[in-house]
Design a protein around this motif. Sequence first.
Motif, PDB file in Angstrom:
ATOM      1  N   GLN A  26      38.773  32.035  38.963  1.00  0.00           N
ATOM      2  CA  GLN A  26      38.383  32.347  37.588  1.00  0.00           C
ATOM      3  C   GLN A  26      36.898  32.681  37.518  1.00  0.00           C
ATOM      4  O   GLN A  26      36.483  33.610  36.817  1.00  0.00           O
ATOM      5  CB  GLN A  26      38.709  31.161  36.678  1.00  0.00           C
ATOM      6  CG  GLN A  26      40.197  30.915  36.498  1.00  0.00           C
ATOM      7  CD  GLN A  26      40.486  29.603  35.782  1.00  0.00           C
ATOM      8  OE1 GLN A  26      39.628  28.723  35.693  1.00  0.00           O
ATOM      9  NE2 GLN A  26      41.705  29.468  35.267  1.00  0.00           N
ATOM     10  N   CYS A  38      43.231  34.258  36.396  1.00  0.00           N
ATOM     11  CA  CYS A  38      44.317  33.843  37.281  1.00  0.00           C
ATOM     12  C   CYS A  38      43.794  32.853  38.321  1.00  0.00           C
ATOM     13  O   CYS A  38      42.625  32.879  38.692  1.00  0.00           O
ATOM     14  CB  CYS A  38      44.914  35.060  37.982  1.00  0.00           C
ATOM     15  SG  CYS A  38      45.575  36.314  36.860  1.00  0.00           S
ATOM     16  N   GLY A  53      42.260  37.685  33.224  1.00  0.00           N
ATOM     17  CA  GLY A  53      43.641  37.312  33.484  1.00  0.00           C
ATOM     18  C   GLY A  53      44.654  38.418  33.314  1.00  0.00           C
ATOM     19  O   GLY A  53      45.844  38.208  33.573  1.00  0.00           O
ATOM     20  N   PRO A  95      46.072  40.643  37.791  1.00  0.00           N
ATOM     21  CA  PRO A  95      46.130  39.673  38.896  1.00  0.00           C
ATOM     22  C   PRO A  95      45.494  40.173  40.189  1.00  0.00           C
ATOM     23  O   PRO A  95      45.062  39.365  41.016  1.00  0.00           O
ATOM     24  CB  PRO A  95      47.639  39.440  39.068  1.00  0.00           C
ATOM     25  CG  PRO A  95      48.228  39.758  37.730  1.00  0.00           C
ATOM     26  CD  PRO A  95      47.394  40.881  37.190  1.00  0.00           C
TER      27      PRO A  95
END
Length: 362
Positions: free
Chosen positions: A43, A37, A60, A63
């Motif tokens: 990342q 995310c 990902g 969150p």
Amino acid sequence: MQVELLAYTQQNPALASEVQANSRGLPSDLATIWRGCGGFPEQLIEYAGRVCYRSTHRMGTAPEFIAARVREGHEDIIEHVVVTVRVRDAGDQPMRWRLANRHCEVSELGNGEWIVSGNARVWLDFFRRGIALEALPLLKAVAPAVYSELELEQAGGDGGLDACSPAQGSFSSADLARLGPRECGPMRVTLLGFTQPLLSDPELALHHGSATFFFEGISRACTHQLVRHRLASFSQESQRYTDLSKGGWKAIVPPAVAKNEAAVAELQEFWAMAEEKYARLRALGIRKEDARFLLPNAAETRIVTTMNFAAWSHFLWLRAVDKAAQWEIRQLGQQVLELLYAIAPAVFQEHWHVYREKFQNG
């Protein structure tokens, strides 16, 4: 006080998107970084955290991963993002910041102007103390999940990075070809990202540039040496949380052993016994954190490592260009040197000269 964003950790431009990475033969595990995310800084943080738990396949999917780790106090992973700012009209406040947290770099330029660099954890420490709050909008723009506990009092919010993104150096196609992942036997060295403020003074660049690497296929014996370099940030695959069967670790075989068939047989026999005994302990209900006591230094591991250029310089003098260095960390150091020289030749020129004289021309 005026605060201007000069640089923050950005992606190695030689690393492509997930689809391109797979087409170029990069390991799918590395390609998962782009599933995270947020922007690249977040990342990178999530990837470092998931390397520890060998859960990069879940990039990902959560969150709140970064914010949750920060709330728990597991803040080592946010150290892999470094942010550099220029401060004006601040008196001697930046020097006081340095006294408050020794892990930041502060350089006085004169006329009330300063350059300040720190990783995301340093800046979080400042903000929690009520220090350097003028920089908070910039840091929240770079990595909002890290600073989610902090509210912006300044009007206008964080503004996004479009309004404050620093200028970045450009790289030719030849440069990009030199910046890809490097392999040496089972070892893979990947430059994930770096900060490189556009500062003309090499001395300033030495202290305010930084680089983050991902090392794979190296032994625990190697990382025991690596983590002795204190001015660094490490996120290593955990033997406490990762089961041997899940990790799929192999034994790293020293060249001297590999050349001797009898020695190879001894090592393989011992490794097979270690795997068997580990599995038996786990079957008996022994936790991973205790079963790992059986595992030898030969066990393969992975680690994300960040240092500023000054710390990398010290590492390279000891590990890359000294023939007395142990073979595995010397191999690793030389791969690091080739990548760092590609992005900052003025900073690492002397290391490169010694390396070529000792190892390439001799």
